[in-house]
Design an enzyme around this catalytic site. Structure first.
Site, PDB file in Angstrom:
ATOM      1  N   ARG A  51       0.824  -1.217   0.000  1.00  0.00           N
ATOM      2  CA  ARG A  51       0.000   0.000   0.000  1.00  0.00           C
ATOM      3  C   ARG A  51       0.853   1.259   0.000  1.00  0.00           C
ATOM      4  NH1 ARG A  51      -3.342  -1.916   5.136  1.00  0.00           N
ATOM      5  NH2 ARG A  51      -1.296  -2.711   5.585  1.00  0.00           N
ATOM      6  N   LYS A 157       1.373 -18.053  10.421  1.00  0.00           N
ATOM      7  CA  LYS A 157       0.780 -17.999  11.736  1.00  0.00           C
ATOM      8  C   LYS A 157       0.871 -16.571  12.270  1.00  0.00           C
ATOM      9  CE  LYS A 157       3.428 -17.994  15.176  1.00  0.00           C
ATOM     10  NZ  LYS A 157       4.577 -17.120  15.267  1.00  0.00           N
ATOM     11  N   HIS A 187       7.042 -22.204  10.224  1.00  0.00           N
ATOM     12  CA  HIS A 187       8.380 -22.345   9.635  1.00  0.00           C
ATOM     13  C   HIS A 187       9.242 -23.390  10.346  1.00  0.00           C
ATOM     14  CE1 HIS A 187       9.605 -19.478  12.777  1.00  0.00           C
ATOM     15  NE2 HIS A 187      10.845 -19.870  12.566  1.00  0.00           N
ATOM     16  N   GLU A 225      14.849 -18.441  23.548  1.00  0.00           N
ATOM     17  CA  GLU A 225      15.394 -17.353  22.732  1.00  0.00           C
ATOM     18  C   GLU A 225      16.117 -16.357  23.630  1.00  0.00           C
ATOM     19  OE1 GLU A 225      12.849 -16.166  19.171  1.00  0.00           O
ATOM     20  OE2 GLU A 225      11.377 -16.413  20.763  1.00  0.00           O
ATOM     21  N   ASP A 244       2.123 -17.327  20.439  1.00  0.00           N
ATOM     22  CA  ASP A 244       3.178 -17.058  19.460  1.00  0.00           C
ATOM     23  C   ASP A 244       4.017 -18.309  19.170  1.00  0.00           C
ATOM     24  OD1 ASP A 244       4.775 -15.257  17.856  1.00  0.00           O
ATOM     25  OD2 ASP A 244       6.312 -15.378  19.412  1.00  0.00           O
ATOM     26  N   HIS A 249       4.678 -23.866  16.898  1.00  0.00           N
ATOM     27  CA  HIS A 249       5.977 -24.531  16.806  1.00  0.00           C
ATOM     28  C   HIS A 249       6.142 -25.675  17.818  1.00  0.00           C
ATOM     29  CE1 HIS A 249       6.612 -21.125  14.325  1.00  0.00           C
ATOM     30  NE2 HIS A 249       7.081 -20.300  15.234  1.00  0.00           N
ATOM     31  N   LYS A 349      11.286 -15.748  25.854  1.00  0.00           N
ATOM     32  CA  LYS A 349      12.199 -14.750  25.290  1.00  0.00           C
ATOM     33  C   LYS A 349      13.119 -14.266  26.407  1.00  0.00           C
ATOM     34  CE  LYS A 349       9.450 -13.342  21.393  1.00  0.00           C
ATOM     35  NZ  LYS A 349      10.228 -13.973  20.320  1.00  0.00           N
TER      36      LYS A 349
HETATM   37  C1  BG6 Z   1       8.153 -16.842  15.256  1.00  0.00           C
HETATM   38  C2  BG6 Z   1       7.696 -16.067  16.451  1.00  0.00           C
HETATM   39  O1  BG6 Z   1       7.131 -17.663  14.782  1.00  0.00           O
HETATM   40  O2  BG6 Z   1       9.252 -17.658  15.621  1.00  0.00           O
HETATM   41  C3  BG6 Z   1       8.825 -15.226  17.014  1.00  0.00           C
HETATM   42  O3  BG6 Z   1       6.630 -15.215  16.079  1.00  0.00           O
HETATM   43  C4  BG6 Z   1      10.023 -16.095  17.287  1.00  0.00           C
HETATM   44  O4  BG6 Z   1       8.424 -14.558  18.199  1.00  0.00           O
HETATM   45  C5  BG6 Z   1      10.378 -16.917  16.076  1.00  0.00           C
HETATM   46  O5  BG6 Z   1      11.102 -15.247  17.636  1.00  0.00           O
HETATM   47  C6  BG6 Z   1      11.463 -17.916  16.393  1.00  0.00           C
HETATM   48  O6  BG6 Z   1      11.869 -18.527  15.209  1.00  0.00           O
HETATM   49  P1  BG6 Z   1      13.324 -19.136  15.067  1.00  0.00           P
HETATM   50  O7  BG6 Z   1      13.337 -19.779  13.740  1.00  0.00           O
HETATM   51  O8  BG6 Z   1      14.258 -17.973  15.190  1.00  0.00           O
HETATM   52  O9  BG6 Z   1      13.476 -20.091  16.211  1.00  0.00           O
END
Ligand code: BG6
Length: 513
Positions: A51, A157, A187, A225, A244, A249, A349
């Site tokens: 946009r 997601k 992912h 993380e 999240d 995941h 986190k």
């Molecule tokens: C994402 C989350 O799906 O995955 C993030 O929204 C997170 O908050 C991330 O940091 C972690 O992905 P990876 O591949 O770095 O472990």
């Protein structure tokens, strides 16, 4: 799953949100790598739609920076970048305006004419989730989803933020697209080490016979993380760690560990086996939530020697926020294989170390024949699946230390991707984009999986939102999370282990918490 033979069909990626973070950090670096590895067909095009009022040169520069910063290959070579960007067109378009879609339709028809073929159309919604419904509907109304084979829609997601909204979004998607055209990205499923869980379990005959309650005592899954919420405070405030990370995941990791052997690698066969696991997860009642779940929020602290702020001081975060940045759960899988084997999950986190790993703890030997002085403790054998940043597998067991005295000590047998294959693993997005071109949904979430995952978490979300935490922030940045997460395991007589290291287990005793 990837088999890396070149795809020959023509393909057009249409990325909604061309100026966004996802496009810059993940999608373009992944497409650029696929291009360099000759994994894109000769006839391919990328159309980005946004946009915002950006000049093409501005967008090009942004993507260039994205690849330089985030690609596994490092900095781009200018000649290659030029060749690649010759395939990109930038369009300005409002996602809610029907003209955007009729223009897009014309453009796609022109491309087909020029190429003299019928290209695959991949509509990638790299936009805030609030736009998913309207874009998929507008695409459908413009007839862009009608070709069931050629048209694919991709969403990231979070799919909804609770069971009800996920159901409603799935209904919106399926109004114009068939389930086989919808690709919901998690992912984690594209990570090499996650794909390897199935290879490890089902391509080797020796693990499956002991992969059950008879030999396995418990399973822990840690996705830790070091980063905070970065610049995503606005999104994260409404999400929190449970939505999240756990809803997608972590539950997907659990499914890969707990699923039954598939009959084939057909996408629906694998996804059916995974949904069987989700269906078997013991529903948590509202009264049990405090026993099965722990939450936390980070305070200021130290990460790698640098001071970092508390969550409540981050950009876009309320100074009285009750959003959890850490979640730990105990889940039970009620079936013959896993009855009474607890699965402990934790993610957060600003934890002490960036590490994702799954530990399978084997039961102790039924009879200890060695004299007590031969060993200091009886740590049972453990299999550690290292997802990231270390990639590999470690089997921790006891061996006799050389010497006249009978002394047993922990040792490691390990497999490291880096040592073995000597090439960096492809980024998850490369695998997933490649699978998209090939119309392989194995590594994507089906609508019913997403809904089932929400269903499991709904009681926790309900209790947490009705009873605001009294102790937030309750863990210092740079630690392993709140005490309540320790208590979750301590109640069952266990503790979380420090991450395993992909090297000989010299210092394991020192590493265990
Ligand atoms: C994402 C989350 O799906 O995955 C993030 O929204 C997170 O908050 C991330 O940091 C972690 O992905 P990876 O591949 O770095 O472990």
């Amino acid at each position: 799953m990837t088999n890396h033979s070149q795809s020959s069909a023509a393909v057009v990626f249409i990325i909604f949100g061309g100026a966004g973070d996802l496009t810059m950090r993940k999608l373009i670096p992944a497409l650029h790598n696929l291009f360099l590895d000759k994994n894109l067909p000769d006839k391919f095009k990328i159309i980005t739609i946004d946009r915002g009022d950006y000049a093409d040169s501005q967008l090009n520069k942004r993507l260039h920076e994205g690849v330089n910063t985030f690609s596994r290959r490092g900095k781009v070579k200018e000649k290659e970048w030029k060749e690649f960007t010759d395939h990109i067109n930038f369009y300005k378009g409002d996602f809610v305006d029907s003209h955007t879609y009729s223009n897009l339709d014309k453009e796609l028809k022109n491309i087909d004419q020029t190429w003299n073929t019928s290209a695959i159309h991949i509509f990638y919604l790299a936009t805030p989730p609030s736009m998913f419904g309207v874009i998929s509907t507008k695409l459908g109304e413009a007839g862009l989803g009608e070709d069931r084979e050629r048209a694919r829609i991709v969403v990231e997601k979070p799919i909804g933020n609770n069971l009800e909204s996920a159901r409603s979004l799935n209904q919106t998607f399926t109004k114009y697209f068939k389930e086989s055209q919808i690709f919901r990205i998690d992912h984690y499923l594209g990570k090499e080490t996650v794909q390897n869980i199935l290879a490890f379990r089902f391509a080797n005959p020796m693990f499956e016979p002991i992969w059950n309650r008879r030999y396995i005592d418990r399973v822990t899954i840690t996705v830790a993380e070091e980063v905070g919420v970065e610049n995503r405070g606005g999104y994260y405030e409404k999400a929190g760690a449970l939505r999240d990370m756990v809803q997608n995941h972590l539950l997907q990791l659990l499914c890969s560990i707990a699923m039954e052997p598939p009959v084939s690698f057909a996408a629906d066969e694998i996804r059916n086996k995974k949904i069987d696991v989700l269906q078997a997860i013991h529903p948590i009642s509202l009264d049990e939530v405090h026993l099965c779940a722990a939450r936390g929020q980070y305070d200021s602290g130290w990460i790698r020697g640098n001071p970092v702020p508390a969550y409540r001081q981050e950009n876009g975060v309320s100074s009285t926020s009750n959003t959890e940045t850490f979640a730990a759960l105990k889940l039970s899988v009620d079936n013959w294989r896993w009855q009474d084997v607890p699965f402990y999950l934790r993610t957060g986190k600003r934890l002490s170390k960036q590490i994702s790993e799954i530990s399978i703890f084997f039961r102790a030997v039924p009879h200890k024949s060695f004299p007590p002085e031969s060993t200091l403790d009886w740590q049972p054998a453990r299999l550690v699946i290292c997802i990231q940043p270390q990639e590999g597998i470690i089997l921790k067991f006891r061996a006799k230390q050389p010497g006249p005295k009978l002394y047993l000590r922990p040792v490691d047998m390990s497999f490291s991707y880096k040592e073995m294959f000597k090439i960096p693993s492809a980024d998850a997005y490369e695998t997933l984009l490649w699978d998209l071109i090939r119309h392989d949904s194995t590594l994507f979430m089906r609508g019913d999986q997403v809904e089932m995952a929400w269903q499991i978490l709904m009681p926790i979300l309900e209790v947490w939102s009705n009873t605001p935490p009294s102790d937030f922030p309750n863990y210092k940045a740079g630690t392993w999370g709140p005490e309540s997460a320790e208590a979750l395991l301590a109640r069952d007589g266990y503790m979380w282990m420090h991450p395993a290291l992909l090297k000989n287990g010299e210092d394991e005793m020192a590493m265990e918490e």
